[in-house]
Enzyme design. Structure first.
Site, PDB file in Angstrom:
ATOM      1  CD  GLU A 156       0.980  -5.736  -6.002  1.00  0.00           C
ATOM      2  OE1 GLU A 156       0.987  -4.495  -6.045  1.00  0.00           O
ATOM      3  OE2 GLU A 156       1.962  -6.427  -6.285  1.00  0.00           O
ATOM      4  CD  GLU A 188       2.037  -8.333 -10.054  1.00  0.00           C
ATOM      5  OE1 GLU A 188       2.928  -7.482  -9.857  1.00  0.00           O
ATOM      6  OE2 GLU A 188       0.822  -8.071 -10.055  1.00  0.00           O
TER       7      GLU A 188
END
Ligand code: AHR
Length: 503
Positions: free
Chosen positions: A173, A292
């Site tokens: 991320e 995710e």
């Protein structure tokens, strides 16, 4: 009651179902590792401190790949801390989760545990506070047989054979302002490309995942993918997607349509990746690693769980321990349908996470382990989805949602395994009030019968499994599933997830 129709025909193939679609995620976060899968003093712990009851549940869940060790955690992680004699491993601050990392459980322990559960590692490197050199060191430690300082160190630490880790994530991320070492797309694309090339110079057959957006709601979404892939298109195999869903503003109908958002997210990333490929004149296709995804009540985390204080860095605190309801499990089942519907491009995925932290498996220190509601659709889909994913040409009435406009009340996908001659159909009814009568034309499958049909639903959408009542919710048989004259008929209760096996 309303009606929906679909057609199941092996000629409507989308793509092969990769086992890696049924991955999960173990992060050094809260009680996922410590007092989760690892609890040395527990009566069911083995000689390594691994809880045998958790191992059994992970096997039953059918998890293929396990992403490790983060998540936000990885962006401040020094992998060297987690290997070697335990008593020499340092305690470190984990800035991502405001905790103390003891490093008692590290790379070797993770590999030993993976052998017990029968899953493949997917390792993330730190591109937050670290860079190419440290990623190369880790790869040398993990995958080189011996004869160099770091590979010999691994051997000295008790592991003669290389870990031989095939799939690697280039950071986590990196578009998120909360991420240690957060970068612009241009800066991240540059370091990701350099690191990917370096890793491949060491081990050419690695599969590499570059960070996409941490959600489709990010202000840089789309442009981030375009710029990052502009740098890395030739260097990587996958771009990641992350998505978490929760009930917003009490709008259950919109929450039940979360998979519509996932569908659109995937289509947008595929379009962007293919645009970059087209501009480059490349025939290569970038796959998606949806590494995710889950339901996560993030607002509860912000309000109740967040730790602060310069003198307050607990070890394995209770964080992100969402208790999942039947409603949440129906959404999770639908998200799995979405992943299968995009099996041509989504080639790897990880349910986030595995134990205690937004997890299908919960444990109590010194106590039992149990299955959350979300365990059931995941385990059944992992067990039944084999062969090719099939487009089912669904016809369903719509309902209006505040977030996604009009969306179908029923969603479905099928898989067909030519080798065993079995077909699996996965369906959800998103209606809050009405049963759905589904008629599926299965004439193309020939002479088949219903081998198994089960559903997840409950009068009480909030019903959950807890320490006190661990078996309150489970799958129920679907007696309505019957075949006559090449038509499979079944009734889906309101707010339900169903799997049917034909053979
Ligand atoms: O899964 C919890 C967190 O969600 C991960 O650490 C991070 O990558 C994401 O924001």
């Amino acid at each position: 009651m309303f009606s929906a129709r679909l057609t199941i025909d092996p000629r409507f193939a989308i793509g092969s179902v990769e086992r890696r679609l049924f991955g999960a995620f173990v992060e050094h976060l809260g009680r996922c590792v410590y007092n989760g899968l690892y609890e040395p003093g527990h009566e069911l712990a083995d000689e390594h401190g691994f809880r045998r009851d958790v191992v059994e549940l992970v096997r039953e869940l059918g998890v293929s790949t396990i992403r490790y060790p983060g998540g936000n955690f990885v962006s401040g992680f020094r992998w060297e801390d987690s290997v070697g004699p335990r008593e020499e491993r340092p305690r470190r601050l984990d800035l991502a989760w405001h905790s103390t990392e003891t490093n008692e459980f590290g790379l070797h322990e993770f590999a030993d545990w993976l052998e017990l559960v029968g899953s493949e590692p997917m390792l993330a490197v730190n591109l937050g506070t670290r860079g190419t050199a440290e990623a190369l060191d880790l790869l040398e430690y993990a995958n080189i047989r011996g004869g160099t300082r770091l590979s010999d160190q691994r051997v000295a630490n008790g592991r003669t054979e290389p870990f031989d880790i095939r799939i690697w994530c280039l950071g986590n991320e990196m578009d998120g302002p909360w991420q240690l070492g957060h970068r612009t797309a241009d800066a991240y694309g540059t370091i990701a490309s350099q690191t990917a090339k370096a890793l491949r110079q060491l081990d050419p057959d690695l599969e590499l995942v570059v960070c996409g957006s941490s959600g489709a709601q990010m202000p840089t979404f789309g442009e981030w993918e375009r710029v990052v892939l502009g740098h890395t298109y030739d260097d990587v195999d996958y771009i990641s997607c992350h998505a978490y869903y929760q009930v917003n503003d009490g709008d259950t109908g919109a929450f039940l349509a979360s998979a519509v958002d996932m569908d659109r997210f995937i289509s947008s990333v595929v379009a962007t990746a293919d645009h970059v490929g087209a501009v480059r004149g490349s025939s290569k296709r970038i796959a998606i690693s949806f590494d995710e995804w889950n339901v996560w009540y993030q607002t509860r985390f912000e309000a109740e769980d967040k730790i602060s204080g310069i003198d307050n860095w607990p070890v394995a605190p209770r964080l992100l321990e969402d208790r999942y309801s039947v409603l949440d499990a129906v959404v999770v089942g639908n998200l799995l349908i979405s992943l299968l519907k995009h099996a041509d491009r989504v080639r790897s995925a990880s349910l986030a996470q595995l134990v205690n932290v937004i997890a299908p498996i919960m444990t109590e220190p010194g106590g039992p382990a149990w299955r959350q509601t979300t365990f059931f659709p995941f385990a059944a889909t992992s067990r039944l989805a084999r062969g090719e994913a099939l487009d089912v040409r669904l016809e369903s009435p719509d309902y209006p949602t505040s977030r996604y406009g009009d969306v179908p009340l029923v969603d479905a996908v099928a898989t067909y395994d030519a080798a065993s001659g079995t077909t699996a159909v996965f369906l959800v009814n998103r209606s809050l009030d009405d049963e759905a009568e589904v008629v599926a034309d299965i004439r193309a499958l020939g002479d088949v019968s219903v081998r198994d049909a089960s559903s997840l639903y409950d009068e009480d959408l909030g019903a959950a499994n807890t320490l006190e009542a661990p078996d309150r919710v489970g799958l129920r048989p679907t007696p309505s599933a019957e075949i006559t004259d090449g038509l499979l008929r079944l009734v889906l209760p309101a707010v339900s997830w169903t799997a049917v096996k034909l053979g």
